[in-house]
Design a protein around this motif. Structure first.
Motif, PDB file in Angstrom:
ATOM      1  N   GLY A 184      23.465  43.783 147.088  1.00 18.56           N
ATOM      2  CA  GLY A 184      24.463  42.886 147.663  1.00 18.56           C
ATOM      3  C   GLY A 184      24.691  41.612 146.873  1.00 18.56           C
ATOM      4  O   GLY A 184      25.387  40.702 147.350  1.00 18.56           O
ATOM      5  N   LYS A 185      24.154  41.523 145.646  1.00 21.71           N
ATOM      6  CA  LYS A 185      24.289  40.282 144.855  1.00 21.71           C
ATOM      7  C   LYS A 185      25.758  39.982 144.544  1.00 21.71           C
ATOM      8  O   LYS A 185      26.267  38.899 144.861  1.00 21.71           O
ATOM      9  CB  LYS A 185      23.510  40.406 143.537  1.00 21.71           C
ATOM     10  CG  LYS A 185      22.060  40.770 143.668  1.00 21.71           C
ATOM     11  CD  LYS A 185      21.339  40.695 142.329  1.00 21.71           C
ATOM     12  CE  LYS A 185      21.967  41.549 141.266  1.00 21.71           C
ATOM     13  NZ  LYS A 185      21.891  43.004 141.572  1.00 21.71           N
ATOM     14  N   SER A 186      26.426  40.948 143.903  1.00 22.66           N
ATOM     15  CA  SER A 186      27.819  40.715 143.515  1.00 22.66           C
ATOM     16  C   SER A 186      28.729  40.610 144.724  1.00 22.66           C
ATOM     17  O   SER A 186      29.713  39.864 144.711  1.00 22.66           O
ATOM     18  CB  SER A 186      28.295  41.838 142.587  1.00 22.66           C
ATOM     19  OG  SER A 186      27.588  41.801 141.356  1.00 22.66           O
ATOM     20  N   ALA A 246      19.652  31.032 141.482  1.00 28.68           N
ATOM     21  CA  ALA A 246      19.616  32.367 140.889  1.00 28.68           C
ATOM     22  C   ALA A 246      19.465  33.392 141.992  1.00 28.68           C
ATOM     23  O   ALA A 246      18.588  33.264 142.860  1.00 28.68           O
ATOM     24  CB  ALA A 246      18.465  32.482 139.891  1.00 28.68           C
ATOM     25  N   ILE A 247      20.350  34.410 141.995  1.00 26.56           N
ATOM     26  CA  ILE A 247      20.304  35.471 142.998  1.00 26.56           C
ATOM     27  C   ILE A 247      19.900  36.756 142.299  1.00 26.56           C
ATOM     28  O   ILE A 247      20.599  37.236 141.399  1.00 26.56           O
ATOM     29  CB  ILE A 247      21.668  35.638 143.695  1.00 26.56           C
ATOM     30  CG1 ILE A 247      22.110  34.305 144.328  1.00 26.56           C
ATOM     31  CG2 ILE A 247      21.606  36.724 144.742  1.00 26.56           C
ATOM     32  CD1 ILE A 247      23.485  34.358 144.959  1.00 26.56           C
ATOM     33  N   LEU A 248      18.779  37.315 142.690  1.00 25.75           N
ATOM     34  CA  LEU A 248      18.263  38.532 142.079  1.00 25.75           C
ATOM     35  C   LEU A 248      18.180  39.650 143.101  1.00 25.75           C
ATOM     36  O   LEU A 248      18.185  39.414 144.312  1.00 25.75           O
ATOM     37  CB  LEU A 248      16.873  38.292 141.471  1.00 25.75           C
ATOM     38  CG  LEU A 248      16.817  37.383 140.242  1.00 25.75           C
ATOM     39  CD1 LEU A 248      16.492  35.961 140.654  1.00 25.75           C
ATOM     40  CD2 LEU A 248      15.798  37.908 139.239  1.00 25.75           C
ATOM     41  N   GLY A 249      18.055  40.864 142.589  1.00 18.73           N
ATOM     42  CA  GLY A 249      17.930  42.041 143.451  1.00 18.73           C
ATOM     43  C   GLY A 249      18.319  43.270 142.670  1.00 18.73           C
ATOM     44  O   GLY A 249      19.046  43.194 141.682  1.00 18.73           O
ATOM     45  N   GLU A 280      17.236  42.142 149.271  1.00 14.63           N
ATOM     46  CA  GLU A 280      16.746  43.509 149.409  1.00 14.63           C
ATOM     47  C   GLU A 280      17.363  44.107 150.662  1.00 14.63           C
ATOM     48  O   GLU A 280      17.160  43.584 151.774  1.00 14.63           O
ATOM     49  CB  GLU A 280      15.218  43.513 149.527  1.00 14.63           C
ATOM     50  CG  GLU A 280      14.591  44.897 149.447  1.00 14.63           C
ATOM     51  CD  GLU A 280      14.526  45.422 148.019  1.00 14.63           C
ATOM     52  OE1 GLU A 280      14.534  46.641 147.842  1.00 14.63           O
ATOM     53  OE2 GLU A 280      14.463  44.588 147.084  1.00 14.63           O
ATOM     54  N   ASN A 281      18.183  45.169 150.475  1.00 11.77           N
ATOM     55  CA  ASN A 281      18.852  45.822 151.608  1.00 11.77           C
ATOM     56  C   ASN A 281      19.670  44.839 152.437  1.00 11.77           C
ATOM     57  O   ASN A 281      19.709  44.905 153.670  1.00 11.77           O
ATOM     58  CB  ASN A 281      17.830  46.530 152.502  1.00 11.77           C
ATOM     59  CG  ASN A 281      17.119  47.662 151.784  1.00 11.77           C
ATOM     60  OD1 ASN A 281      17.726  48.381 150.983  1.00 11.77           O
ATOM     61  ND2 ASN A 281      15.831  47.805 152.041  1.00 11.77           N
ATOM     62  N   GLY A 282      20.305  43.922 151.747  1.00 10.66           N
ATOM     63  CA  GLY A 282      21.192  42.987 152.415  1.00 10.66           C
ATOM     64  C   GLY A 282      20.518  41.823 153.092  1.00 10.66           C
ATOM     65  O   GLY A 282      21.177  41.016 153.760  1.00 10.66           O
ATOM     66  N   LYS A 283      19.206  41.720 152.938  1.00  5.75           N
ATOM     67  CA  LYS A 283      18.472  40.637 153.587  1.00  5.75           C
ATOM     68  C   LYS A 283      17.764  39.780 152.543  1.00  5.75           C
ATOM     69  O   LYS A 283      17.510  40.201 151.416  1.00  5.75           O
ATOM     70  CB  LYS A 283      17.443  41.197 154.572  1.00  5.75           C
ATOM     71  CG  LYS A 283      18.057  41.879 155.794  1.00  5.75           C
ATOM     72  CD  LYS A 283      16.979  42.372 156.737  1.00  5.75           C
ATOM     73  CE  LYS A 283      17.568  42.987 157.997  1.00  5.75           C
ATOM     74  NZ  LYS A 283      18.224  41.969 158.848  1.00  5.75           N
TER      75      LYS A 283
END
Length: 582
Positions: free
Chosen positions: A382-384, A374-377, A551-554
């Motif tokens: 930057g998730k999609s 699961a990718i959250l943010g 978060e902010n690409g990291k």
């Protein structure tokens, strides 16, 4: 928009020039036939003028009348014949050329098709097809052919008159140069920029209209419909204003050209009267011949100014085509990924063109086969973008993404055999339900289709439809609920049987009950597959083996749901908010 002359653009061109050499025989034949067409027209009037004058006097020999009669009939027949053959040859040549240009354009765009949304807007592609290719077709038919033919006639007329009078030939050399060279030059200077601006405005209209039509719902929902209309009315008014100025100039130029050509005919009459009358007696019959022969030739020179002023827009079209990536030679297909289908992400960086912000910044991640990640943010984290990069639809700005040891961007079209995607709003096409499901595997049997429908919980619903699997789906599948459309999308994935499935926020817009049911179905039916689940909240997070926060690409947090619940206060807070406990 370029201001570079056509001849300078052509020097570095690799789109248009090759066709001159490829079809040089047909080109030469078309030009020669075009010259013969005007030669026959001029000769017809020349012989007719001589015959009229000769018939008005008493011929000393019947052959002096009979031979011109035969020649009149001959040139009267050859003129339309040459005209037909010239049109047939030139248009056949141009159609071959433009078909090859379109094929080359399709191949050029297709080789990087997965990146086309990154590099082009849809309107840009439509502009290339509708405007640029069409302009290059006119480059041959309306500029190259008439210009070269006019130059050939120009040389022929001067040389022919030279046999009768060297000084009048010199006069024709200078006077015709005004019509052949000066008028087109003035047209380029005055109307060329307008012609170029007209094409630029048309291309902008293609781009704006396409983008805004595709996003018309946003205009309507934001109650900016009048602004939407006003935007295009303004662009259309600009285009019409430019076209009006061009038309006014063209009308004035045509009037001046007609007057100039009329003076040329009058001058020829005066010269011929002095050259073939007086002491020459019967030679006066040549006066009408020379004067009348000039009448049909005007058609060869009249279109040069219009043709020349379009050269700037041709240069713009050629530049746009040459700016496309070079067509790569076919190479041996890359090796296909081998099991286990692990994702390996190393030092991944990505930035969209013309933007300074890094969407993803030195991301390192391993996704082993069979893991549910699961990718959250928050929005813009930057998730999609990461999901798009995983599928190879975008190329990393730096770093590497591999699947089964092969860079995903090297897998090409075969990527669909390894990665399936379910979007936020799965699209159903206006065809039968069976065809919509078989998009995953067009060779699937009816038994296989019913099996996947049962697995996704739609078998009973489909059986109750009046026409079952043959039921026609309306546009976008609006007759089905959001949950049903997601299940149909899952059925496609199950038929395709890809080892990796990306769920890009698949439950957005669903009510909580339907969301839970859909998620349960997804996770149960996708057991054993790698599931990469892009989500904006923690509902159903217990289905995931691993959770990461961007978060902010990291990468900010990573771990199993149980580990994060135990060690991360932030995770516990977010989970409580989603569960309605905070």
């Amino acid at each position: 928009m370029t201001n570079i002359p056509l001849f300078r653009v052509m020097r570095e061109d690799y789109w248009v020039k090759p066709f001159f050499k490829q079809y040089k025989v047909a080109l030469a034949a078309a030009l020669f036939l075009g010259f013969l067409t005007f030669f026959s027209a001029g000769a017809l009037m020349f012989i007719s003028g001589f015959l009229i004058s000769k018939s008005a006097s008493l011929p000393t020999n019947i052959l002096l009348v009979y031979i011109p009669i035969v020649l009149t009939r001959t040139f009267g027949i050859t003129r339309p014949v040459f005209r037909y053959l010239e049109r047939l040859t030139s248009h056949n040549w141009v159609l071959k050329m433009t078909s090859q240009l379109r094929l080359k354009l399709y191949q050029t765009l297709e080789q990087d098709a997965i990146f086309i949304k990154r590099d082009f807007r849809l309107g840009d592609v439509i502009g290339l097809l509708a405007e640029d290719i069409n302009h290059l077709q006119n480059l041959y038919l309306r500029t190259i052919f008439p210009t070269v033919i006019a130059w050939l006639l120009y040389v022929f007329i001067v040389v022919a008159i030279g046999f009768f009078s060297w000084w009048f030939a010199l006069f024709m050399l200078l006077y015709l140069a005004i019509l052949v060279f000066l008028f087109p030059l003035v047209s380029v200077l005055v109307n060329g920029a307008r012609q170029q601006k007209e094409k630029s405005l048309k291309n902008s209209l293609y781009t704006e209209l396409t983008d805004n039509v595709l996003g018309i719902s946003d205009w309507i929902f934001s109650q900016r419909g009048q602004e939407y209309v006003a935007l295009h009315e303004h662009s259309q008014d600009q285009l019409m204003a430019v076209q009006a100025k061009m038309k006014t100039f063209q009308n004035k130029r045509a009037l001046v050209f007609e007057v100039a050509y009329g003076l040329l005919i009058l001058t020829t009459f005066i010269w011929a009267s002095g050259r073939f009358t007086g002491n020459h007696g019967g030679e006066a019959n040549w006066v009408a011949a020379f004067v009348l022969s000039l009448l049909p030739i005007i058609d060869a020179f009249a279109g040069l100014s219009t043709a020349s002023q379009e050269t700037n827009s041709y240069a713009d079209s050629i530049e746009r085509l040459n700016a496309l990536p070079s067509l790569r030679a076919e190479t041996q297909a890359d090796k296909e990924p081998q099991a286990p289908y692990d994702f390996q992400i190393e030092d991944l960086c990505f930035r969209y063109p013309n933007e300074e912000k890094q969407v993803l910044d030195q991301l390192d991640l391993t996704i082993p086969q069979g893991q549910k990640l699961a990718i959250l943010g928050r929005s813009g984290s930057g998730k999609s973008t990461l999901a798009t990069l995983l599928r190879g639809d975008l190329a990393p700005s730096a770093g590497r993404i591999s699947l089964g040891g092969i860079p995903v961007t090297s897998i090409g079209e075969a990527i669909s055999s390894y990665i399936g995607v379910i979007q936020q709003a799965p699209y159903l096409f206006r065809t039968s339900l069976l065809n919509n499901i078989r998009l995953g595997n067009d060779k699937a049997s009816l038994e296989q289709v019913w099996q996947v429908l049962e697995r996704v919980g739609l078998k009973e619903m489909v059986e109750k439809l009046p026409q079952g699997l043959d039921t026609m789906v309306d546009e976008a599948g609006l007759r089905f609920s959001g949950g049903e459309r997601h299940r149909i999308a899952l059925a496609r994935i199950l038929l395709k049987d890809t080892p990796v499935v990306i769920l890009d926020e698949p439950t957005v817009g669903l009510d909580p009950i339907t969301e839970k049911q859909v998620l349960t179905t997804f996770m149960e039916e996708l057991k054993g597959k790698t599931v990469i689940w892009i989500t904006h909240h923690l509902k159903g997070i217990e289905y995931a083996d691993r959770v990461i926060f961007l978060e902010n690409g990291k990468l900010e947090m990573a771990g199993s749901p149980a580990f994060l619940a135990e060690t991360s206060p932030r995770f516990r807070h977010l989970k409580a908010v989603d569960d309605g406990e905070a």
